[in-house]
Scaffold this motif. Structure first.
Motif, PDB file in Angstrom:
ATOM      1  N   SER A 403     -19.612   1.945 -10.603  1.00 50.10           N
ATOM      2  CA  SER A 403     -20.932   1.959 -11.242  1.00 50.10           C
ATOM      3  C   SER A 403     -20.952   2.761 -12.524  1.00 50.10           C
ATOM      4  O   SER A 403     -21.654   2.418 -13.471  1.00 50.10           O
ATOM      5  CB  SER A 403     -21.971   2.524 -10.268  1.00 50.10           C
ATOM      6  OG  SER A 403     -21.586   3.838  -9.857  1.00 50.10           O
ATOM      7  N   ASP A 404     -20.185   3.826 -12.582  1.00 60.31           N
ATOM      8  CA  ASP A 404     -20.247   4.721 -13.732  1.00 60.31           C
ATOM      9  C   ASP A 404     -18.907   4.831 -14.439  1.00 60.31           C
ATOM     10  O   ASP A 404     -18.565   5.860 -15.021  1.00 60.31           O
ATOM     11  CB  ASP A 404     -20.734   6.104 -13.288  1.00 60.31           C
ATOM     12  CG  ASP A 404     -21.279   6.926 -14.457  1.00 60.31           C
ATOM     13  OD1 ASP A 404     -21.616   6.321 -15.492  1.00 60.31           O
ATOM     14  OD2 ASP A 404     -21.341   8.157 -14.333  1.00 60.31           O
ATOM     15  N   GLY A 405     -18.104   3.766 -14.367  1.00 63.43           N
ATOM     16  CA  GLY A 405     -16.868   3.721 -15.118  1.00 63.43           C
ATOM     17  C   GLY A 405     -15.736   4.515 -14.498  1.00 63.43           C
ATOM     18  O   GLY A 405     -15.858   5.097 -13.416  1.00 63.43           O
ATOM     19  N   SER A 406     -14.611   4.548 -15.213  1.00 64.40           N
ATOM     20  CA  SER A 406     -13.381   5.143 -14.690  1.00 64.40           C
ATOM     21  C   SER A 406     -13.265   6.615 -15.065  1.00 64.40           C
ATOM     22  O   SER A 406     -12.255   7.067 -15.580  1.00 64.40           O
ATOM     23  CB  SER A 406     -12.166   4.367 -15.224  1.00 64.40           C
ATOM     24  OG  SER A 406     -12.159   3.058 -14.745  1.00 64.40           O
ATOM     25  N   ARG A 407     -14.299   7.377 -14.761  1.00 62.91           N
ATOM     26  CA  ARG A 407     -14.258   8.819 -14.995  1.00 62.91           C
ATOM     27  C   ARG A 407     -13.802   9.529 -13.713  1.00 62.91           C
ATOM     28  O   ARG A 407     -13.447   8.883 -12.726  1.00 62.91           O
ATOM     29  CB  ARG A 407     -15.633   9.330 -15.421  1.00 62.91           C
ATOM     30  CG  ARG A 407     -16.727   9.099 -14.387  1.00 62.91           C
ATOM     31  CD  ARG A 407     -18.057   9.649 -14.879  1.00 62.91           C
ATOM     32  NE  ARG A 407     -19.138   9.407 -13.950  1.00 62.91           N
ATOM     33  CZ  ARG A 407     -19.429  10.175 -12.902  1.00 62.91           C
ATOM     34  NH1 ARG A 407     -18.680  11.223 -12.626  1.00 62.91           N
ATOM     35  NH2 ARG A 407     -20.452   9.898 -12.126  1.00 62.91           N
ATOM     36  N   THR A 408     -13.823  10.855 -13.722  1.00 60.96           N
ATOM     37  CA  THR A 408     -13.532  11.632 -12.521  1.00 60.96           C
ATOM     38  C   THR A 408     -14.835  11.971 -11.824  1.00 60.96           C
ATOM     39  O   THR A 408     -15.759  12.516 -12.437  1.00 60.96           O
ATOM     40  CB  THR A 408     -12.774  12.922 -12.872  1.00 60.96           C
ATOM     41  OG1 THR A 408     -11.560  12.585 -13.547  1.00 60.96           O
ATOM     42  CG2 THR A 408     -12.436  13.704 -11.616  1.00 60.96           C
ATOM     43  N   TYR A 409     -14.920  11.653 -10.537  1.00 62.46           N
ATOM     44  CA  TYR A 409     -16.138  11.877  -9.760  1.00 62.46           C
ATOM     45  C   TYR A 409     -16.005  13.162  -8.946  1.00 62.46           C
ATOM     46  O   TYR A 409     -14.913  13.545  -8.527  1.00 62.46           O
ATOM     47  CB  TYR A 409     -16.398  10.684  -8.837  1.00 62.46           C
ATOM     48  CG  TYR A 409     -16.758   9.417  -9.597  1.00 62.46           C
ATOM     49  CD1 TYR A 409     -18.073   8.994  -9.714  1.00 62.46           C
ATOM     50  CD2 TYR A 409     -15.763   8.652 -10.213  1.00 62.46           C
ATOM     51  CE1 TYR A 409     -18.399   7.837 -10.414  1.00 62.46           C
ATOM     52  CE2 TYR A 409     -16.076   7.506 -10.915  1.00 62.46           C
ATOM     53  CZ  TYR A 409     -17.396   7.101 -11.013  1.00 62.46           C
ATOM     54  OH  TYR A 409     -17.715   5.961 -11.711  1.00 62.46           O
ATOM     55  N   GLY A 412     -19.260  15.069  -3.213  1.00 63.96           N
ATOM     56  CA  GLY A 412     -20.651  14.859  -2.842  1.00 63.96           C
ATOM     57  C   GLY A 412     -21.358  13.799  -3.660  1.00 63.96           C
ATOM     58  O   GLY A 412     -22.449  13.341  -3.288  1.00 63.96           O
ATOM     59  N   GLU A 413     -20.785  13.390  -4.770  1.00 63.10           N
ATOM     60  CA  GLU A 413     -21.414  12.403  -5.637  1.00 63.10           C
ATOM     61  C   GLU A 413     -21.379  11.025  -4.985  1.00 63.10           C
ATOM     62  O   GLU A 413     -20.431  10.652  -4.303  1.00 63.10           O
ATOM     63  CB  GLU A 413     -20.666  12.365  -6.970  1.00 63.10           C
ATOM     64  CG  GLU A 413     -21.380  11.631  -8.074  1.00 63.10           C
ATOM     65  CD  GLU A 413     -20.688  11.803  -9.414  1.00 63.10           C
ATOM     66  OE1 GLU A 413     -21.150  11.181 -10.380  1.00 63.10           O
ATOM     67  OE2 GLU A 413     -19.696  12.553  -9.497  1.00 63.10           O
ATOM     68  N   GLN A 414     -22.460  10.250  -5.169  1.00 62.59           N
ATOM     69  CA  GLN A 414     -22.518   8.892  -4.663  1.00 62.59           C
ATOM     70  C   GLN A 414     -21.917   7.932  -5.691  1.00 62.59           C
ATOM     71  O   GLN A 414     -22.214   8.009  -6.883  1.00 62.59           O
ATOM     72  CB  GLN A 414     -23.972   8.480  -4.377  1.00 62.59           C
ATOM     73  CG  GLN A 414     -24.605   9.198  -3.202  1.00 62.59           C
ATOM     74  CD  GLN A 414     -24.012   8.752  -1.879  1.00 62.59           C
ATOM     75  OE1 GLN A 414     -23.729   7.569  -1.672  1.00 62.59           O
ATOM     76  NE2 GLN A 414     -23.837   9.700  -0.966  1.00 62.59           N
ATOM     77  N   VAL A 415     -21.065   7.050  -5.207  1.00 59.13           N
ATOM     78  CA  VAL A 415     -20.387   6.086  -6.075  1.00 59.13           C
ATOM     79  C   VAL A 415     -20.706   4.679  -5.590  1.00 59.13           C
ATOM     80  O   VAL A 415     -20.656   4.409  -4.387  1.00 59.13           O
ATOM     81  CB  VAL A 415     -18.859   6.299  -6.058  1.00 59.13           C
ATOM     82  CG1 VAL A 415     -18.178   5.312  -6.994  1.00 59.13           C
ATOM     83  CG2 VAL A 415     -18.518   7.724  -6.441  1.00 59.13           C
ATOM     84  N   THR A 416     -21.028   3.802  -6.503  1.00 60.20           N
ATOM     85  CA  THR A 416     -21.286   2.408  -6.156  1.00 60.20           C
ATOM     86  C   THR A 416     -20.130   1.538  -6.632  1.00 60.20           C
ATOM     87  O   THR A 416     -19.800   1.526  -7.821  1.00 60.20           O
ATOM     88  CB  THR A 416     -22.599   1.900  -6.784  1.00 60.20           C
ATOM     89  OG1 THR A 416     -23.683   2.702  -6.318  1.00 60.20           O
ATOM     90  CG2 THR A 416     -22.857   0.448  -6.400  1.00 60.20           C
ATOM     91  N   PHE A 417     -19.489   0.831  -5.694  1.00 62.25           N
ATOM     92  CA  PHE A 417     -18.472  -0.153  -6.009  1.00 62.25           C
ATOM     93  C   PHE A 417     -19.126  -1.520  -6.120  1.00 62.25           C
ATOM     94  O   PHE A 417     -20.081  -1.828  -5.401  1.00 62.25           O
ATOM     95  CB  PHE A 417     -17.417  -0.220  -4.900  1.00 62.25           C
ATOM     96  CG  PHE A 417     -16.580   1.014  -4.764  1.00 62.25           C
ATOM     97  CD1 PHE A 417     -15.400   1.141  -5.469  1.00 62.25           C
ATOM     98  CD2 PHE A 417     -16.963   2.040  -3.913  1.00 62.25           C
ATOM     99  CE1 PHE A 417     -14.614   2.267  -5.335  1.00 62.25           C
ATOM    100  CE2 PHE A 417     -16.190   3.176  -3.770  1.00 62.25           C
ATOM    101  CZ  PHE A 417     -15.009   3.293  -4.485  1.00 62.25           C
ATOM    102  N   SER A 418     -18.615  -2.356  -6.997  1.00 57.22           N
ATOM    103  CA  SER A 418     -19.096  -3.732  -7.094  1.00 57.22           C
ATOM    104  C   SER A 418     -17.923  -4.692  -7.072  1.00 57.22           C
ATOM    105  O   SER A 418     -16.822  -4.351  -7.516  1.00 57.22           O
ATOM    106  CB  SER A 418     -19.913  -3.945  -8.377  1.00 57.22           C
ATOM    107  OG  SER A 418     -19.095  -3.786  -9.528  1.00 57.22           O
ATOM    108  N   ILE A 419     -18.173  -5.885  -6.525  1.00 53.30           N
ATOM    109  CA  ILE A 419     -17.154  -6.929  -6.509  1.00 53.30           C
ATOM    110  C   ILE A 419     -17.830  -8.246  -6.858  1.00 53.30           C
ATOM    111  O   ILE A 419     -18.915  -8.561  -6.381  1.00 53.30           O
ATOM    112  CB  ILE A 419     -16.445  -7.009  -5.136  1.00 53.30           C
ATOM    113  CG1 ILE A 419     -15.358  -8.093  -5.169  1.00 53.30           C
ATOM    114  CG2 ILE A 419     -17.432  -7.228  -3.997  1.00 53.30           C
ATOM    115  CD1 ILE A 419     -14.440  -8.069  -3.952  1.00 53.30           C
TER     116      ILE A 419
END
Length: 534
Positions: A403-409, A412-419
């Protein structure tokens, strides 16, 4: 931050051609191929490592020789190779005009550049604040060397001189200084950008640029553009095989050799080139680079009759190279060959930090000191497995993204994957944790052993969320799509989930997909604990 010297994408044409609609041009470039290949192939190939007054590079000449050699394998009518000191401004302009005089309707001309890019204050008023430029071997910030550069506007006019043939412009360079993820200092990372200042009192090019004026849109409709990175990222050199390379140049050469020929008709067109280059560059750079391929009103057709074809990947896990800091000892590991320099290494082990660093400059795993042999081996095997996946040349694949590009997360941060899939496909989706653990994930439905491939709808994006939790480093979400359900593939992933045998999983994937139509993509999630410095 990075931008092509002359992208026919929005970045260049919004600057040079007011009112330009990039989506329409791209759509035209991906139209059906021309009915028949007819014409000759020509190439001007430039690669510069040895800069006389600014920082050297290490992989640009490798790129140029590879591209030139591939063009010659395709029986190009003429290829001009300019490397290092031979890559002067006069030689570039003269060589291109020599080729345009030879080319005619139905022919293809390749203009390839690998080397440093830079930016300067815009010469023409009323547009963006900065011009992009190629830096040639003799460039200097003052004196006569100031003029050993080529401004983006000049490149546009240079390419526009060819009015009959299709032009393929490949820029393996960059123009600013930011990265998707910060590179760890323990990795040897070379970037193709130079922070330079131009002494205006020595500059003889600005007047020429003012005299040329803007490039008209219609003059560039026969150009197909490939550039290594979007305008906000850096272009790195990365070790591929035994050499430092630019990932775009490497992908372009392999595409010409037949790996991009998705329909196996021995003809390379723009759609095939775009798909293959995007996939290959992202794989070899861990998505630090997202190349762009755009086109004018023509499609590309290059006959691949002399291509060597795509060799089948080995069913086993490949060997990786490892560099350890002086004085460090580590347990004996399988599938690893130790090397004496970081430049030769796929993996770098730092005992002080008990960390593994990948060749792209990413910290991929951290361990309690001292690490156990089992923990190190599991992480090494995970990266050997990813190297195995790179060897596949699949058909049209799915698109995985974050969701927010190829940065370092951060923890505790929420990450959204898409396909997303272009077809009605079945998908097997699984995660490889930073410690090598296999985890089968959704979307899934019930099958003969509890879980089977989920279903993707054409053009629809499915997504799911996950939280960043330990272990930190690099997780990889992997998607394999097939026209029909493949329960054997699901079984293999489930077995690997229980026994952590990635070698067996690689063997089963190779066996199951052999001769099948399939798609493949993966995305790395790079994470760190709260409080850790990026």
């Amino acid at each position: 931050m990075t931008r092509s010297i002359l992208p026919a994408s929005a970045a260049f044409l919004r600057k040079r051609v007011p009112g330009f609609a990039p989506a329409l041009v791209l759509a035209a470039g991906l139209a059906a191929p021309l009915p028949a290949f007819a014409g000759n192939l020509y190439g001007l190939v430039i690669g510069i490592d040895d800069y006389q007054h600014i920082t050297d590079l290490k992989g640009a000449v490798n790129d140029a020789r590879d591209v030139a050699g591939t063009l010659e394998k395709l029986e190009a009518s003429k290829v001009i190779l300019l490397t290092d000191a031979d890559a002067t401004r006069d030689n570039v302009f003269a060589s291109w005009r020599e080729l345009t005089e030879l080319a005619g309707p139905g022919d293809t001309l390749v203009f390839h550049y690998a080397g440093h890019g830079a930016r300067q204050e815009a010469i023409l008023p009323g547009h963006e604040e900065l011009d992009n430029m190629f830096l040639l071997a003799g460039f200097d910030e003052t004196g006569p060397g100031v003029n050993e550069r080529i401004i983006d506007n000049e490149v546009g006019h240079l390419l526009a001189e060819e009015k009959e043939a299709t032009v393929v412009f490949v820029a393996d360079s960059c123009f600013a200084g930011d990265m998707a993820r910060a590179a760890d200092f323990r990795a040897e990372v070379n970037v193709r950008v130079a922070d330079v200042r131009v002494d205006k009192s020595s500059d003889r090019i600005a007047d020429r640029v003012r005299q040329l004026g803007e490039v008209e849109e219609d003059a560039l409709q026969n150009v197909i553009w490939l550039y290594a990175q979007d305008r906000n990222k850096v272009t790195q050199e990365v070790r591929i095989g035994e050499e430092l390379r630019g990932a775009l140049s490497y992908a372009f050469s392999r595409a010409l050799e037949g790996e991009a020929d998705g329909d196996s008709n021995s003809v390379l067109n723009t759609a095939e080139l775009k798909r293959y280059v995007n996939s290959s560059v992202k794989r070899h750079t861990e998505r630090r680079q997202r190349p762009e391929v755009n086109a004018g009103s023509r499609d590309l057709e290059i006959l691949l009759h002399d291509a060597a074809g795509t060799p089948a990947p080995s069913a086993g896990l490949p060997e990786l190279t490892l560099y350890t800091t002086p004085g460090e000892t580590i347990p004996a590991l399988s599938g690893i060959r130790k090397v004496d320099s970081k430049a030769e290494a796929d993996l770098i082990y730092d005992g002080d930090g008990s960390s593994l660093v990948y060749k792209t400059g990413d910290v991929i795993a951290s361990f309690p000191a001292p690490p156990s042999a089992e923990a190190l081996q599991a992480t090494v095997d995970k990266w050997r497995f990813l190297a195995f996946l790179i060897g596949f040349a699949e058909t049209e694949g799915p698109e995985l993204d974050l969701s927010d590009g190829s940065r370092t997360y951060v923890e505790g941060e929420q990450v959204t994957f898409s396909i997303r899939s272009s077809g009605n496909e079945n998908v097997v989706l699984f995660n490889l944790a930073s410690n090598g653990a296999v985890q089968l994930v959704g979307p899934v439905r019930r099958g003969k052993r509890g879980l089977a491939a989920g279903k993707l709808r054409p053009g629809r994006t499915d997504s799911f969320r996950s939280a960043v939790i330990p272990p930190f480093g690099a997780d990889h979400l992997i998607a394999i799509t097939t026209p029909s359900p493949m329960p054997d593939l699901v079984d293999a992933v489930q077995d690997a989930q229980q026994n952590n045998d990635l070698a067996a999983l690689a063997k089963e994937i190779g066996h199951t997909l052999d001769g099948q139509s399939f798609g493949l993509d993966w995305v790395g999630l790079y994470t760190r604990a709260k409080g850790d410095l990026q």
